[in-house]
Design a protein around this motif. Structure first.
Motif, PDB file in Angstrom:
ATOM      1  N   SER A   1       0.823  -1.209   0.000  1.00 60.00           N
ATOM      2  CA  SER A   1       0.000   0.000   0.000  1.00 60.00           C
ATOM      3  C   SER A   1       0.854   1.255   0.000  1.00 60.00           C
ATOM      4  O   SER A   1       0.548   2.219  -0.707  1.00 60.00           O
ATOM      5  N   THR A   2       1.918   1.253   0.773  1.00 57.88           N
ATOM      6  CA  THR A   2       2.826   2.399   0.791  1.00 57.88           C
ATOM      7  C   THR A   2       3.470   2.572  -0.580  1.00 57.88           C
ATOM      8  O   THR A   2       3.536   3.681  -1.124  1.00 57.88           O
ATOM      9  N   LEU A   3       3.928   1.472  -1.158  1.00 54.86           N
ATOM     10  CA  LEU A   3       4.520   1.507  -2.493  1.00 54.86           C
ATOM     11  C   LEU A   3       3.504   2.029  -3.507  1.00 54.86           C
ATOM     12  O   LEU A   3       3.821   2.886  -4.343  1.00 54.86           O
ATOM     13  N   ALA A   4       2.271   1.542  -3.432  1.00 56.39           N
ATOM     14  CA  ALA A   4       1.222   1.955  -4.366  1.00 56.39           C
ATOM     15  C   ALA A   4       0.940   3.453  -4.249  1.00 56.39           C
ATOM     16  O   ALA A   4       0.809   4.146  -5.261  1.00 56.39           O
ATOM     17  N   ARG A   5       0.840   3.958  -3.018  1.00 58.84           N
ATOM     18  CA  ARG A   5       0.589   5.392  -2.830  1.00 58.84           C
ATOM     19  C   ARG A   5       1.726   6.229  -3.398  1.00 58.84           C
ATOM     20  O   ARG A   5       1.493   7.227  -4.084  1.00 58.84           O
ATOM     21  N   ARG A   6       2.952   5.832  -3.126  1.00 60.44           N
ATOM     22  CA  ARG A   6       4.098   6.596  -3.621  1.00 60.44           C
ATOM     23  C   ARG A   6       4.177   6.543  -5.149  1.00 60.44           C
ATOM     24  O   ARG A   6       4.475   7.542  -5.795  1.00 60.44           O
TER      25      ARG A   6
ATOM     26  N   LEU B   1      -4.973   5.608  -8.071  1.00 61.21           N
ATOM     27  CA  LEU B   1      -4.794   4.445  -7.202  1.00 61.21           C
ATOM     28  C   LEU B   1      -6.150   3.972  -6.708  1.00 61.21           C
ATOM     29  O   LEU B   1      -6.980   4.772  -6.246  1.00 61.21           O
ATOM     30  N   TYR B   2      -6.355   2.664  -6.782  1.00 64.33           N
ATOM     31  CA  TYR B   2      -7.566   2.033  -6.271  1.00 64.33           C
ATOM     32  C   TYR B   2      -7.142   0.974  -5.267  1.00 64.33           C
ATOM     33  O   TYR B   2      -6.426   0.033  -5.619  1.00 64.33           O
ATOM     34  N   VAL B   3      -7.587   1.149  -4.035  1.00 69.90           N
ATOM     35  CA  VAL B   3      -7.253   0.237  -2.951  1.00 69.90           C
ATOM     36  C   VAL B   3      -8.458  -0.679  -2.753  1.00 69.90           C
ATOM     37  O   VAL B   3      -9.551  -0.209  -2.420  1.00 69.90           O
ATOM     38  N   LEU B   4      -8.260  -1.972  -2.974  1.00 74.23           N
ATOM     39  CA  LEU B   4      -9.393  -2.895  -2.920  1.00 74.23           C
ATOM     40  C   LEU B   4     -10.067  -2.922  -1.552  1.00 74.23           C
ATOM     41  O   LEU B   4     -11.281  -3.081  -1.474  1.00 74.23           O
ATOM     42  N   ASP B   5      -9.311  -2.725  -0.480  1.00 71.85           N
ATOM     43  CA  ASP B   5      -9.943  -2.684   0.846  1.00 71.85           C
ATOM     44  C   ASP B   5     -10.948  -1.540   0.933  1.00 71.85           C
ATOM     45  O   ASP B   5     -11.980  -1.662   1.590  1.00 71.85           O
TER      46      ASP B   5
ATOM     47  N   PHE C   1     -19.455  -4.822  -5.180  1.00 72.03           N
ATOM     48  CA  PHE C   1     -18.000  -4.840  -5.352  1.00 72.03           C
ATOM     49  C   PHE C   1     -17.621  -5.363  -6.734  1.00 72.03           C
ATOM     50  O   PHE C   1     -16.768  -4.788  -7.406  1.00 72.03           O
ATOM     51  N   LEU C   2     -18.247  -6.463  -7.170  1.00 66.22           N
ATOM     52  CA  LEU C   2     -17.920  -7.043  -8.480  1.00 66.22           C
ATOM     53  C   LEU C   2     -18.189  -6.053  -9.613  1.00 66.22           C
ATOM     54  O   LEU C   2     -17.396  -5.956 -10.555  1.00 66.22           O
ATOM     55  N   LYS C   3     -19.274  -5.321  -9.509  1.00 66.94           N
ATOM     56  CA  LYS C   3     -19.592  -4.317 -10.530  1.00 66.94           C
ATOM     57  C   LYS C   3     -18.525  -3.218 -10.537  1.00 66.94           C
ATOM     58  O   LYS C   3     -18.027  -2.829 -11.604  1.00 66.94           O
ATOM     59  N   ALA C   4     -18.173  -2.722  -9.370  1.00 74.16           N
ATOM     60  CA  ALA C   4     -17.154  -1.666  -9.275  1.00 74.16           C
ATOM     61  C   ALA C   4     -15.806  -2.169  -9.789  1.00 74.16           C
ATOM     62  O   ALA C   4     -15.084  -1.447 -10.490  1.00 74.16           O
ATOM     63  N   ASN C   5     -15.469  -3.407  -9.485  1.00 68.89           N
ATOM     64  CA  ASN C   5     -14.209  -4.000  -9.941  1.00 68.89           C
ATOM     65  C   ASN C   5     -14.190  -4.111 -11.468  1.00 68.89           C
ATOM     66  O   ASN C   5     -13.194  -3.764 -12.107  1.00 68.89           O
ATOM     67  N   ALA C   6     -15.282  -4.585 -12.055  1.00 65.60           N
ATOM     68  CA  ALA C   6     -15.354  -4.719 -13.517  1.00 65.60           C
ATOM     69  C   ALA C   6     -15.237  -3.353 -14.190  1.00 65.60           C
ATOM     70  O   ALA C   6     -14.534  -3.215 -15.198  1.00 65.60           O
ATOM     71  N   GLU C   7     -15.891  -2.340 -13.633  1.00 70.49           N
ATOM     72  CA  GLU C   7     -15.789  -0.987 -14.195  1.00 70.49           C
ATOM     73  C   GLU C   7     -14.365  -0.457 -14.067  1.00 70.49           C
ATOM     74  O   GLU C   7     -13.857   0.174 -14.993  1.00 70.49           O
ATOM     75  N   LEU C   8     -13.732  -0.740 -12.955  1.00 76.34           N
ATOM     76  CA  LEU C   8     -12.357  -0.289 -12.735  1.00 76.34           C
ATOM     77  C   LEU C   8     -11.416  -0.861 -13.782  1.00 76.34           C
ATOM     78  O   LEU C   8     -10.596  -0.148 -14.353  1.00 76.34           O
ATOM     79  N   LEU C   9     -11.524  -2.154 -14.061  1.00 76.00           N
ATOM     80  CA  LEU C   9     -10.621  -2.796 -15.013  1.00 76.00           C
ATOM     81  C   LEU C   9     -10.758  -2.235 -16.424  1.00 76.00           C
ATOM     82  O   LEU C   9      -9.819  -2.338 -17.219  1.00 76.00           O
TER      83      LEU C   9
ATOM     84  N   TYR D   1      -5.993  -7.590  -2.576  1.00 75.07           N
ATOM     85  CA  TYR D   1      -6.349  -8.949  -2.982  1.00 75.07           C
ATOM     86  C   TYR D   1      -7.815  -9.158  -2.639  1.00 75.07           C
ATOM     87  O   TYR D   1      -8.296  -8.686  -1.615  1.00 75.07           O
ATOM     88  N   ASP D   2      -8.499  -9.863  -3.494  1.00 71.00           N
ATOM     89  CA  ASP D   2      -9.899 -10.178  -3.235  1.00 71.00           C
ATOM     90  C   ASP D   2     -10.130 -11.670  -3.380  1.00 71.00           C
ATOM     91  O   ASP D   2     -10.575 -12.332  -2.473  1.00 71.00           O
TER      92      ASP D   2
END
Length: 176
Positions: free
Chosen positions: A15-20, A29-33, A49-57, A67-68
């Protein structure tokens, strides 16, 4: 780098790496949590969640941290043009989960929904450390080895390698 998947065991600094990385590249940045849980730690309905994930991709750019499920993770890996596997020694993951717990006693961990249940979330992180190390990490290592031919792959095995990776991104983005 436009679609970046960051993955690895719990407490590895993903998460720190992703933010930086998001700050450096200006890629969203999209944090799955944050997609899985609402403020206070209540779970988002799975269909939502599945709908939001599909739209994100389907978006043009993203950095996804988290991770999900294996199915959704491998779909994400297939869509990504860049894979970043954080693969630290198991003891380091354990130490950093503990560090997050201690720091979380004073402030919500960054990337966690406000008011998330710190103790139960930490216990869950401890519970996944060994199974992830035993079963998922070897699969992640196979993935990054085979994906090198057609994707940008970064297999980061230490905090120093994570810093060096971020430094290389800074140099790459620096105007000539």
């Amino acid at each position: 780098m436009r679609k970046i998947a960051i993955f690895g065991n719990a407490g590895g600094g993903k998460s720190t790496l992703a933010r930086r990385l998001a700050e450096l590249t200006r890629i969203p940045l999209y944090v799955l949590d944050m997609m899985h849980f609402r403020v206070g730690g209540a779970a988002v309905p799975h269909d939502e969640f599945l709908k939001a994930n599909a739209e994100l991709l389907q978006r043009d750019e993203w950095i996804i941290d988290g991770y999900d499920s294996a199915k959704l993770a491998w779909e994400r890996f297939a869509m990504a043009d860049t894979l970043i596997h954080v693969d630290l020694p198991l003891f380091t993951h354990f130490r950093w989960v503990t560090k997050r717990l201690v720091q979380g006693l004073f402030a919500d961990p960054p990337g966690w929904p406000a008011g998330s249940p710190l103790i139960s979330s930490t216990i869950q992180s401890y519970r996944v450390l060994w199974p992830c190390h035993r079963y998922l990490t070897p699969k992640y290592r196979e993935l990054v080895a085979s994906a090198r031919e057609h994707k940008r792959v970064h297999h980061l095995r230490s905090a120093a390698e994570m810093e060096a990776f971020l430094d290389s991104v800074k140099r790459e983005l620096r105007p000539a």
